[in-house]
Design a protein around this motif. Structure first.
Motif, short mmCIF file in Angstrom:
data_model
loop_
_atom_site.label_atom_id
_atom_site.label_comp_id
_atom_site.label_asym_id
_atom_site.label_seq_id
_atom_site.Cartn_x
_atom_site.Cartn_y
_atom_site.Cartn_z
N THR A 220 0.87 -1.17 0.00
CA THR A 220 0.00 0.00 0.00
C THR A 220 0.90 1.22 0.00
N ASN A 222 1.42 4.80 0.53
CA ASN A 222 0.93 6.03 1.15
C ASN A 222 1.93 7.17 0.99
N ASN A 223 1.41 8.40 0.90
CA ASN A 223 2.25 9.61 0.90
C ASN A 223 3.39 9.52 -0.11
N GLY A 247 -2.46 4.54 -1.97
CA GLY A 247 -2.77 4.79 -0.57
C GLY A 247 -3.08 6.26 -0.31
N ASN A 248 -3.31 6.58 0.95
CA ASN A 248 -3.64 7.95 1.33
C ASN A 248 -2.48 8.89 1.07
N GLY A 249 -2.80 10.09 0.58
CA GLY A 249 -1.79 11.11 0.35
C GLY A 249 -0.88 10.83 -0.83
N SER A 250 -1.31 9.93 -1.72
CA SER A 250 -0.47 9.57 -2.87
C SER A 250 -1.03 10.11 -4.17
#
Length: 318
Positions: A220, A222-223, A247-250
């Motif tokens: 995953t 992220n960022n 993922g989050n912030g990507s």
């Protein structure tokens, strides 16, 4: 307090610092809030982050001037640092960032600018276009800019290694060494935009990572700013797997040239399918580059056009 090290590469420091450091002392005088230390080809700036950012931008403009004119006077330095628009705001000319030795990195065609604009809005962007149209270069520039602006924590570069059968095991060395020959265009862009020492440090600490497409499963991301190059050579399952790593912030940029599909055994290109089925989803951009975006040697545009004509004639004959 923050600090940042800038590098001179391929430039004699005396050309920038001046005899008896007269030029660098002049530069320092404009940035009294910073402590600026020079040692060989390294320039270290210590102080508040906002002041360091101002210094970095101006210093790269100075380097860009020297690269262009092969000269730098004290008068040039004053003009560059003092230069503002009529409104008193520095005119950045849509510059994405300043590369090695102050090279200006920015979009140079309408569609390249479209990619830049869409990257500000959407987190998943497909870019389809011919060789030399700047797909990879602008994507790398956006990734480096996002990293410098601390919008992401890392850059991840990936590509289907079709020539290596996506197994890579029979090649000598570690994973990065195995994929190096296939990821070289991404390296070329990076070395245009960042000092060699900084790139080495980023690879060492994982800020920039090489991730073979075959090894993405289960992760995953992220960022991260993630770039998949040559996506026309990803199978349907591979591209689906890659896209679901988000993922989050990507932010994901998927580049490909649908005229250069090298998949064996008549496998379907995942890129062709993706741009058809994802076209109407909010948050996803699909941008098509063409021969007008080609920024390599002027002959490349004519070469691409000639090969496209052959394909079109064959389709019409069928």
């Amino acid at each position: 307090m923050s600090e940042k090290i800038l590098y001179l590469e391929g430039i004699d420091p005396v050309d920038i610092y001046g005899v008896n450091n007269t030029k660098i002392e002049l530069i320092k005088s404009f940035f009294s809030k910073l402590k600026i230390i020079t040692r060989g080809n390294e320039i270290k700036a210590i102080g508040e982050e906002i002041e360091i950012d101002k210094f970095e931008k101006k210093f790269f403009k100075i380097l860009a001037h020297f690269e262009k004119y092969n000269s730098l006077s004290e008068r040039d330095i004053k003009n560059i640092i003092d230069k503002t628009t009529k409104n008193g705001i520095e005119n950045d000319n849509n510059t994405l960032l300043y590369g090695k030795n102050g090279k200006i990195i920015k979009a140079r065609s309408e569609n390249q600018q479209l990619l830049v604009d869409h990257s500000r809005i959407n987190d998943l962007i497909f870019v389809v276009g011919p060789a030399g149209s700047g797909k990879t270069y602008i994507a790398i520039a956006l990734a480096v800019q996002a990293l410098k602006n601390k919008e992401v924590k890392r850059i991840i570069l990936s590509k289907p290694a079709v020539e290596a059968g996506e197994h890579l095991g029979f090649l000598p060395g570690e994973i990065k060494e195995k994929l190096d020959p296939y990821i070289q265009p991404l390296y070329d862009a990076l070395y245009d935009m960042l000092p060699s020492k900084k790139i080495e440090d980023y690879f060492e600490n994982g800020t920039i990572q090489i991730a073979p497409l075959a090894f993405m499963r289960g992760r995953t991301l992220n960022n991260a700013f993630v770039i998949l190059d040559e996506a026309q050579n990803a199978t349907v399952n591979q591209l689906k797997m890659f896209l679901t790593r988000m993922g989050n912030g990507s932010k994901f940029v998927v580049n490909g040239d649908i005229t250069q599909i090298d998949l064996p055994n008549r496998q379907s290109s995942g890129l062709l399918q993706a741009i058809k089925i994802l076209i109407n989803i909010d948050g996803i951009s699909i941008i098509h580059f063409d021969k007008t975006d080609i920024v390599r040697h002027k002959l490349v545009k004519h070469i691409v056009e000639a090969y496209n004509n052959i394909t079109e004639n064959k389709e019409n004959a069928d």
